[in-house]
Design a protein around this motif. Structure first.
Motif: not given
Length: 452
Positions: A267-272, A295-306
């Protein structure tokens, strides 16, 4: 028809010589007097605050026999029956005839929906998805009826290119006045709850009423009138006629349909992704909890408009040993991010159906008690692991659940296959087809669905 019956009942009740059908007008009208305009309104202001003017529409006239021989047209005492613009539409000239033909061919569709940091944005995105499906299946004239109290939803719908009617107060009658004025053939409600008095009032408007809900329990009543109910949750009890249910009716945007998923051994990516608003600030909790991932897994977050915790998240991210990038308002790109992710950590709104359609496993935290109950039921499908209310789940427990799922490729593969089998992404089209089919059924003169 019902309008004629109501006019006769008012006449028989006494007190009037004639009952005339009229259409309400709250626009700012003037008359000419000596070359100058004189207002027919007491004061300027919002349309809903104006005293209405009533215009005869010629649809119904009920009068007593004695009035026919009287010198006045309708007698001395005239009562009225208020019809919406569509029910009271009258053809006077070729332009009216063109408009009548257009109205018959092009259904007017009105969505009542709101979205903001306080109430979330899931309902807005769901309504936009079915609006796009309706546009693809018909030449529908679509508008949205929204509250001024929730500006984030207003902005999102406007940017999508739809007309928005804005309500300045919270009065039920104000909403009903806007609905009567727009005179929709189809009215779609996508709200967390719908009151009995509002639903009862809609039953007299002649529109096909559609309620988008998570479960039928979101409605106080289902038996007052013929309506269409679309729910993503299956019911273990008898449901009313016109009820369309299950994950196959998950209303998703087109970006989530027909995508190919790569299941990676490493695995390479966890999305929040905690929805359009994340009212509990669970994005921050997840970002802290997942600092211990390899260290091989990136964590990226997404924020909505509100999302109202943007500043707090930026402060937190700067202080964390492992930076977590925050993508603001991903829009249509959210599907790409979910597809690329090996695991999504998020809340239990429509995103669980979105990742199911894409084949991405999920670890889910509930935002509130309603979501908690629904996610406990949804988790039985085996497409996500549900940990409970986000405010009660320890960060260590969240980190362990994510680590275990990332390490188990066979479990991820099984969850992915179950998700694709459960949700095919065509729910918006199915719901739109169901709505248009119900509207095409034979109807009474007042626009109500005729008995089968």
């Amino acid at each position: 028809g019902a309008a004629i019956d109501e006019a006769v009942e008012r006449l028989l009740a006494g007190g009037v010589d004639t009952v005339v059908s009229v259409t309400e007008d709250r626009t700012l009208n003037w008359r000419e007097d000596g070359g100058l305009l004189v207002p027919l309104f007491a004061r300027e202001g919002r349309r809903e605050e104006q005293v209405p003017i009533y215009k005869e529409n010629g649809a119904v006239v009920a009068l007593r026999r004695a009035v026919i021989d009287a010198p006045s047209r309708f007698g001395d005492k005239v009562g009225c029956l208020v019809l919406d613009k569509r029910a009271g539409f009258t053809v006077y000239d070729l332009e009216d005839f063109w408009m009548a033909e257009r109205l018959l061919r092009q259904p007017r569709v009105l969505f009542r929906v709101d979205g903001s940091a306080a109430v979330g944005m899931g309902h807005v995105f769901r309504s936009l998805a079915i609006a796009e499906a309706l546009r693809g299946l018909s030449r529908a004239d679509i508008a949205f009826l929204m509250s001024a109290d929730h500006p984030e939803g207003l902005v999102t719908v406007s940017r999508a290119g739809y007309a928005v009617l804005v309500v300045g107060d919270r009065k039920e009658e104000t909403y009903l006045e806007h609905i009567r004025d727009f005179a929709p053939a189809i009215l779609i409600n996508d709200l967390p709850a719908l009151e009995r008095s509002y639903l009862t009032a809609l039953s007299h408007l002649g529109a096909t009423t559609v309620n988008l809900v998570d479960t039928v329990d979101d409605l106080e009543t289902t038996e007052h009138y013929a309506q269409v109910i679309v729910s993503v949750m299956k019911q273990d009890r008898e449901t009313p006629e016109g009820f369309y249910e299950g994950p196959e009716y998950a209303i998703l945007r087109e970006h989530f349909r027909g995508r190919e998923k790569e299941l990676r051994e490493q695995p390479r990516l966890v999305l929040l992704s905690f929805g359009g608003s994340d009212p509990q600030g669970l994005t921050l909790k997840a970002a802290r909890a997942l600092q211990s991932l390899g260290p091989g897994v990136d964590v990226v977050a997404v924020a909505g408009p509100a999302f109202s915790f943007r500043r707090e998240f930026e402060t937190l991210s700067a202080a964390l040993p492992r930076r977590v990038p925050l993508i603001n308002e991903a829009g249509g790109h959210i599907a790409e991010l979910m597809l690329e992710a090996d695991v999504m950590v998020g809340s239990g709104g429509m995103s669980v159906y979105e990742i199911a359609a894409l084949g991405t496993p999920g670890v889910i935290l509930g935002q509130n008690a309603r979501e908690d109950k629904r996610m406990r039921d949804f988790a039985r499908h085996g497409t996500v692991e549900y940990l409970g209310l986000g405010t009660e789940v320890e960060e260590a427990a969240l980190a362990e659940a994510v680590r275990a799922l990332l390490a188990d490729v066979e479990r991820r593969r099984t969850m992915s296959a179950r998700g694709r089998a459960l949700v095919d992404g065509l729910g918006a089209t199915r719901a739109a087809e169901a709505v248009l089919e119900r509207r095409a059924r034979p109807r009474t003169a007042e626009g109500q669905e005729a008995p089968q």
